[in-house]
Design a protein around this motif. Structure first.
Motif, PDB file in Angstrom:
ATOM      1  N   HIS A 102      27.133 -25.197  12.419  1.00  9.34           N
ATOM      2  CA  HIS A 102      26.487 -25.227  11.017  1.00  9.34           C
ATOM      3  C   HIS A 102      24.731 -25.375  11.321  1.00  9.34           C
ATOM      4  CE1 HIS A 102      29.719 -26.101   8.493  1.00  9.34           C
ATOM      5  NE2 HIS A 102      30.124 -26.992   9.321  1.00  9.34           N
ATOM      6  N   SER A 103      24.253 -24.622  10.431  1.00 14.48           N
ATOM      7  CA  SER A 103      22.807 -24.480  10.722  1.00 14.48           C
ATOM      8  C   SER A 103      21.972 -25.922   9.984  1.00 14.48           C
ATOM      9  CB  SER A 103      22.083 -23.161   9.974  1.00 14.48           C
ATOM     10  OG  SER A 103      22.137 -23.406   8.809  1.00 14.48           O
ATOM     11  N   LEU A 104      20.860 -26.111   9.713  1.00 12.56           N
ATOM     12  CA  LEU A 104      20.233 -27.124   9.006  1.00 12.56           C
ATOM     13  C   LEU A 104      20.633 -27.086   7.703  1.00 12.56           C
ATOM     14  CD1 LEU A 104      16.516 -26.758  10.370  1.00 12.56           C
ATOM     15  CD2 LEU A 104      18.191 -28.551  11.216  1.00 12.56           C
ATOM     16  N   HIS A 105      21.128 -25.850   7.052  1.00 10.81           N
ATOM     17  CA  HIS A 105      21.303 -25.659   5.608  1.00 10.81           C
ATOM     18  C   HIS A 105      22.859 -25.428   5.613  1.00 10.81           C
ATOM     19  CE1 HIS A 105      16.886 -25.265   5.451  1.00 10.81           C
ATOM     20  NE2 HIS A 105      17.091 -24.384   6.264  1.00 10.81           N
ATOM     21  N   LEU A 106      23.353 -26.235   4.543  1.00 11.55           N
ATOM     22  CA  LEU A 106      24.895 -26.240   4.228  1.00 11.55           C
ATOM     23  C   LEU A 106      25.127 -24.834   3.750  1.00 11.55           C
ATOM     24  CD1 LEU A 106      25.595 -29.520   2.628  1.00 11.55           C
ATOM     25  CD2 LEU A 106      26.467 -29.207   4.653  1.00 11.55           C
ATOM     26  N   GLY A 107      26.421 -24.413   4.438  1.00 14.21           N
ATOM     27  CA  GLY A 107      26.827 -23.039   4.073  1.00 14.21           C
ATOM     28  C   GLY A 107      26.158 -21.922   4.764  1.00 14.21           C
ATOM     29  N   PHE A 108      25.149 -22.115   5.879  1.00 13.62           N
ATOM     30  CA  PHE A 108      24.502 -21.301   6.634  1.00 13.62           C
ATOM     31  C   PHE A 108      24.979 -21.370   8.160  1.00 13.62           C
ATOM     32  CE2 PHE A 108      22.484 -21.458   2.676  1.00 13.62           C
ATOM     33  CZ  PHE A 108      21.836 -20.403   2.346  1.00 13.62           C
ATOM     34  N   TYR A 109      25.356 -20.559   8.850  1.00 13.01           N
ATOM     35  CA  TYR A 109      25.901 -20.663  10.151  1.00 13.01           C
ATOM     36  C   TYR A 109      24.956 -19.969  11.265  1.00 13.01           C
ATOM     37  CZ  TYR A 109      29.556 -21.799   7.025  1.00 13.01           C
ATOM     38  OH  TYR A 109      30.357 -22.162   5.929  1.00 13.01           O
ATOM     39  N   ARG A 110      25.213 -20.614  12.378  1.00 11.24           N
ATOM     40  CA  ARG A 110      24.538 -19.943  13.683  1.00 11.24           C
ATOM     41  C   ARG A 110      25.677 -19.580  14.718  1.00 11.24           C
ATOM     42  NH1 ARG A 110      19.411 -23.899  15.022  1.00 11.24           N
ATOM     43  NH2 ARG A 110      18.317 -23.058  13.009  1.00 11.24           N
ATOM     44  N   ILE A 111      25.624 -18.335  15.071  1.00  8.23           N
ATOM     45  CA  ILE A 111      26.601 -17.686  16.164  1.00  8.23           C
ATOM     46  C   ILE A 111      26.086 -17.607  17.534  1.00  8.23           C
ATOM     47  CG2 ILE A 111      28.248 -15.863  16.747  1.00  8.23           C
ATOM     48  CD1 ILE A 111      28.168 -15.033  13.992  1.00  8.23           C
ATOM     49  N   GLU A 112      26.608 -18.179  18.568  1.00  3.31           N
ATOM     50  CA  GLU A 112      25.972 -18.513  19.797  1.00  3.31           C
ATOM     51  C   GLU A 112      27.081 -17.108  20.496  1.00  3.31           C
ATOM     52  OE1 GLU A 112      23.345 -18.912  22.471  1.00  3.31           O
ATOM     53  OE2 GLU A 112      23.191 -19.955  20.682  1.00  3.31           O
ATOM     54  N   TYR A 113      26.659 -16.132  20.998  1.00  2.00           N
ATOM     55  CA  TYR A 113      27.522 -15.251  21.544  1.00  2.00           C
ATOM     56  C   TYR A 113      27.445 -15.466  23.090  1.00  2.00           C
ATOM     57  CZ  TYR A 113      27.371 -12.277  17.428  1.00  2.00           C
ATOM     58  OH  TYR A 113      27.497 -12.218  16.051  1.00  2.00           O
ATOM     59  N   ILE A 114      28.401 -15.235  23.818  1.00  2.00           N
ATOM     60  CA  ILE A 114      28.859 -15.597  25.117  1.00  2.00           C
ATOM     61  C   ILE A 114      29.087 -14.275  25.951  1.00  2.00           C
ATOM     62  CG2 ILE A 114      30.219 -17.007  26.951  1.00  2.00           C
ATOM     63  CD1 ILE A 114      30.597 -19.132  24.329  1.00  2.00           C
ATOM     64  N   PRO A 115      28.481 -13.901  26.957  1.00  2.64           N
ATOM     65  CA  PRO A 115      27.180 -14.633  27.270  1.00  2.64           C
ATOM     66  C   PRO A 115      25.993 -14.429  26.593  1.00  2.64           C
ATOM     67  CG  PRO A 115      27.646 -12.486  28.710  1.00  2.64           C
ATOM     68  CD  PRO A 115      28.674 -12.894  27.647  1.00  2.64           C
ATOM     69  N   ASP A 116      26.159 -13.315  25.742  1.00  3.28           N
ATOM     70  CA  ASP A 116      24.786 -12.703  24.917  1.00  3.28           C
ATOM     71  C   ASP A 116      25.277 -11.706  23.947  1.00  3.28           C
ATOM     72  OD1 ASP A 116      23.984 -10.228  26.039  1.00  3.28           O
ATOM     73  OD2 ASP A 116      23.749 -11.467  27.835  1.00  3.28           O
ATOM     74  N   ILE A 117      24.475 -11.679  22.649  1.00  3.44           N
ATOM     75  CA  ILE A 117      24.776 -10.582  21.758  1.00  3.44           C
ATOM     76  C   ILE A 117      25.136  -9.141  22.303  1.00  3.44           C
ATOM     77  CG2 ILE A 117      22.504 -10.117  20.996  1.00  3.44           C
ATOM     78  CD1 ILE A 117      23.696  -9.994  18.091  1.00  3.44           C
ATOM     79  N   LEU A 118      24.045  -8.882  23.195  1.00  9.19           N
ATOM     80  CA  LEU A 118      24.197  -7.503  23.830  1.00  9.19           C
ATOM     81  C   LEU A 118      25.404  -7.160  24.544  1.00  9.19           C
ATOM     82  CD1 LEU A 118      20.414  -7.285  24.500  1.00  9.19           C
ATOM     83  CD2 LEU A 118      21.623  -5.934  22.497  1.00  9.19           C
ATOM     84  N   THR A 119      25.825  -8.197  25.119  1.00 10.81           N
ATOM     85  CA  THR A 119      26.970  -8.099  26.107  1.00 10.81           C
ATOM     86  C   THR A 119      28.185  -8.285  25.431  1.00 10.81           C
ATOM     87  OG1 THR A 119      25.891  -9.124  27.869  1.00 10.81           O
ATOM     88  CG2 THR A 119      28.412  -9.064  28.051  1.00 10.81           C
ATOM     89  N   ALA A 120      28.409  -9.247  24.446  1.00 12.80           N
ATOM     90  CA  ALA A 120      29.445  -9.364  23.532  1.00 12.80           C
ATOM     91  C   ALA A 120      29.874  -8.332  22.360  1.00 12.80           C
ATOM     92  CB  ALA A 120      29.427 -10.689  22.711  1.00 12.80           C
ATOM     93  N   ARG A 121      28.683  -7.750  21.891  1.00 11.64           N
ATOM     94  CA  ARG A 121      29.006  -6.767  20.721  1.00 11.64           C
ATOM     95  C   ARG A 121      28.559  -5.406  21.387  1.00 11.64           C
ATOM     96  NH1 ARG A 121      26.723  -9.192  15.477  1.00 11.64           N
ATOM     97  NH2 ARG A 121      27.084  -7.287  14.916  1.00 11.64           N
ATOM     98  N   ARG A 122      29.367  -4.217  21.056  1.00 10.95           N
ATOM     99  CA  ARG A 122      28.872  -2.994  21.467  1.00 10.95           C
ATOM    100  C   ARG A 122      28.087  -2.211  20.344  1.00 10.95           C
ATOM    101  NH1 ARG A 122      34.332  -0.499  24.421  1.00 10.95           N
ATOM    102  NH2 ARG A 122      34.493  -2.191  26.003  1.00 10.95           N
ATOM    103  N   ASP A 123      28.246  -2.890  19.227  1.00 12.44           N
ATOM    104  CA  ASP A 123      27.410  -2.235  17.897  1.00 12.44           C
ATOM    105  C   ASP A 123      25.961  -2.713  17.870  1.00 12.44           C
ATOM    106  OD1 ASP A 123      28.088  -4.796  17.370  1.00 12.44           O
ATOM    107  OD2 ASP A 123      28.364  -4.467  15.262  1.00 12.44           O
ATOM    108  N   VAL A 124      25.678  -3.505  18.803  1.00  8.83           N
ATOM    109  CA  VAL A 124      24.287  -3.933  18.862  1.00  8.83           C
ATOM    110  C   VAL A 124      23.227  -3.242  19.923  1.00  8.83           C
ATOM    111  CG1 VAL A 124      22.628  -5.768  18.829  1.00  8.83           C
ATOM    112  CG2 VAL A 124      24.622  -6.167  17.618  1.00  8.83           C
ATOM    113  N   GLY A 125      22.236  -2.680  19.490  1.00  6.91           N
ATOM    114  CA  GLY A 125      21.303  -1.949  20.624  1.00  6.91           C
ATOM    115  C   GLY A 125      20.393  -2.453  21.016  1.00  6.91           C
ATOM    116  N   ILE A 126      19.564  -3.380  19.953  1.00  5.70           N
ATOM    117  CA  ILE A 126      18.392  -4.043  20.052  1.00  5.70           C
ATOM    118  C   ILE A 126      18.561  -5.502  19.497  1.00  5.70           C
ATOM    119  CG2 ILE A 126      16.054  -4.046  19.624  1.00  5.70           C
ATOM    120  CD1 ILE A 126      16.063  -1.175  19.569  1.00  5.70           C
ATOM    121  N   VAL A 127      18.115  -6.447  19.932  1.00  4.95           N
ATOM    122  CA  VAL A 127      17.871  -8.010  19.252  1.00  4.95           C
ATOM    123  C   VAL A 127      16.690  -8.233  19.777  1.00  4.95           C
ATOM    124  CG1 VAL A 127      18.628  -9.194  21.567  1.00  4.95           C
ATOM    125  CG2 VAL A 127      18.883 -10.063  19.345  1.00  4.95           C
TER     126      VAL A 127
END
Length: 469
Positions: free
Chosen positions: A319-344
């Motif tokens: 949960h983030s600071l605000h109810l109903g809003f979330y944070r995703i931590e990708y393991i090891p990182d978003i560029l490794t975990a997701r092939r659809d992302v080219g830039i972060v």
């Protein structure tokens, strides 16, 4: 009286926020809310009679029938009457209203029977459920009876704007006859909040479909229409009661992603940029009291975890600071975990702790420029949420392997990463501010053309005191 209610509501929100997040975050949240309300000038304007009259003629050219499903449970008579009236007053006439009632008082049945006598075409259909199975099972009972081309979900104490169904039909037709000739699977509109005293406030002006934004928060919410074949196949899942609509959206997104690239999802999930839904505010409603259904936010987190597992992404969700809003931590990182992302990329702060640059829209404008680093961006909190965008600032970005050769083509220097946060090293690029913006937009455009998403994550932050922006 409306202002007094608003202030009392804010005091309660601030107190809950203080207990959850501490004094510093509560101070900035309260200050931002006060500043936002000083600038608030929203007035809902219903389409005038001439516009509605034109729609009452024009609707006949559309073949779509809409099923509006309402799960009712001991609904106040006034609320149910106002809901039914809002459907009957639609400028678009090809609809059916399905009321699936799990209450025992008979109140809803009596009201429905009264209105059924007024309907020549039997468009109001009432079903008494044998037991109260919860919001998902009760809604599923109504979905089962639906016969329209699309199914819309309407809470038993909310209202539709009079042009809601017409605008949905128009959006479907435009998508089917447009450049891509797609039949949308899901459509959603903007919404506002409705007071029992008849006033409207807090409009939620939404983004076009944004994958990473929906993975941060169910910003789609109301008014949502789903193609009937998809809705009847998906249904709602009881284990996610409280966030059943969020779970439904995520499963539709996941289903589409099996055959549609992420960058093309907006062709199948269509935003209708008009306030078509009025969300009633009262103390038991999440519209006005986000702490009234804490279980709903836990259910939303569980639905998001299920979505990430189904995609094969390794994540930790909180949960983030605000109810109903979330944070995703990708393991090891978003560029490794997701092939659809080219830039972060993230945000650049100036010497006054305000956002100077970071995220760009399609016109090259820097979003959230001038916003204090502790502010979230108002009631939607979008400045604090990960989201897809046209581009991120080249001075605060990382690139996936597929984009790294393009970096050298556009900038003329090889792609290397700095030691801090592994950001792209731009020390060999000599530019003024306009030049950095141009390079950022070119990289974002190239990424989209190659089928990659550009993701802005505000947790990635750099501060450059000497910047003059």
């Amino acid at each position: 009286m409306g202002n007094r209610i608003l202030k009392i509501s804010n005091v309660k929100k601030t107190f809950r926020y203080l207990r959850k997040n501490g004094l510093r975050h509560a101070f900035y949240a309260a200050r931002e809310r006060i500043e936002e309300e000083k600038k608030a000038d929203y007035v809902y304007e219903e389409p005038d009679e001439a516009c509605l009259a034109a729609q009452r003629t024009d609707w006949k050219r559309f073949p779509y029938c809409f099923s509006i499903v309402v799960p009712a449970y001991e609904t106040k008579e006034q609320y149910l009457r106002e809901l039914i009236d809002s459907v009957r007053n639609q400028s678009y006439e090809r609809w059916e209203l399905i009321i699936a009632d799990a209450g025992k008082s008979g109140r809803a049945e009596a009201v429905a029977a009264e209105y059924q006598k007024k309907e020549k075409e039997n468009r109001i259909r009432y079903f008494r459920l044998e037991e109260n199975g919860g919001i998902s099972q009760n809604t599923n009972a109504g979905i089962k009876e639906a016969s329209g081309d699309y199914i819309g979900l309407l809470d038993h104490d909310d209202l539709l704007a009079p042009d809601a169904l017409y605008e949905m039909a128009l959006a479907i037709d435009r998508a089917k006859t447009g450049e891509n000739k797609e039949t949308p699977v899901l459509l959603y509109s903007d919404e506002d909040k409705f007071e029992n005293n008849g006033s409207y406030r807090t409009p939620n002006r939404k983004e076009n479909f944004n994958l990473d934004l929906i993975l941060s928060n169910n910003y789609i919410c109301h008014f949502m229409m789903v193609r009937t074949d998809w809705m009847k196949r998906m249904k709602l899942r009881k284990k996610y009661d409280g966030a059943q609509d969020y779970d439904l959206v995520l499963r539709i997104v996941g289903g589409l992603m099996q055959s549609v690239p992420a960058v093309r999802l907006p062709e199948q999930i269509v935003h209708v940029p008009s306030v078509l839904y009025h969300w009633r505010c009262h103390e038991q409603s999440t519209a006005d009291n986000t702490a009234s259904k804490m279980y709903a936010y836990d259910a939303g987190k569980a639905a998001l975890e299920d979505f990430c597992r189904s995609r094969g992404w390794k994540t930790q969700i909180s949960h983030s600071l605000h109810l109903g809003f979330y944070r995703i931590e990708y393991i090891p990182d978003i560029l490794t975990a997701r092939r659809d992302v080219g830039i972060v990329g993230g945000r650049i702060l100036d010497g006054h702790n305000k956002i100077a640059s970071g995220i760009y829209d399609g016109e090259g404008n820097r979003l959230y420029k001038g916003l204090h680093r502790e502010y979230s961006g108002g009631s939607t909190h979008r400045a604090a949420l990960a989201q897809d965008c046209a581009a991120v600032d080249i001075r605060c970005m990382r690139l996936g392997e597929g984009m790294r050769p393009v970096f050298e083509e556009i900038t003329g220097v090889p792609y290397t990463e700095t030691g801090k946060q592994l950001l792209a090293d731009v020390s060999g690029i000599s530019c003024d501010e306009a030049g950095y913006g141009k390079l950022s937009m070119e990289l974002g455009r190239a990424a989209r053309e190659m089928g990659f998403l550009v993701v802005w994550d505000p947790r990635i932050t750099v501060k450059i005191n000497a910047m003059e922006i």
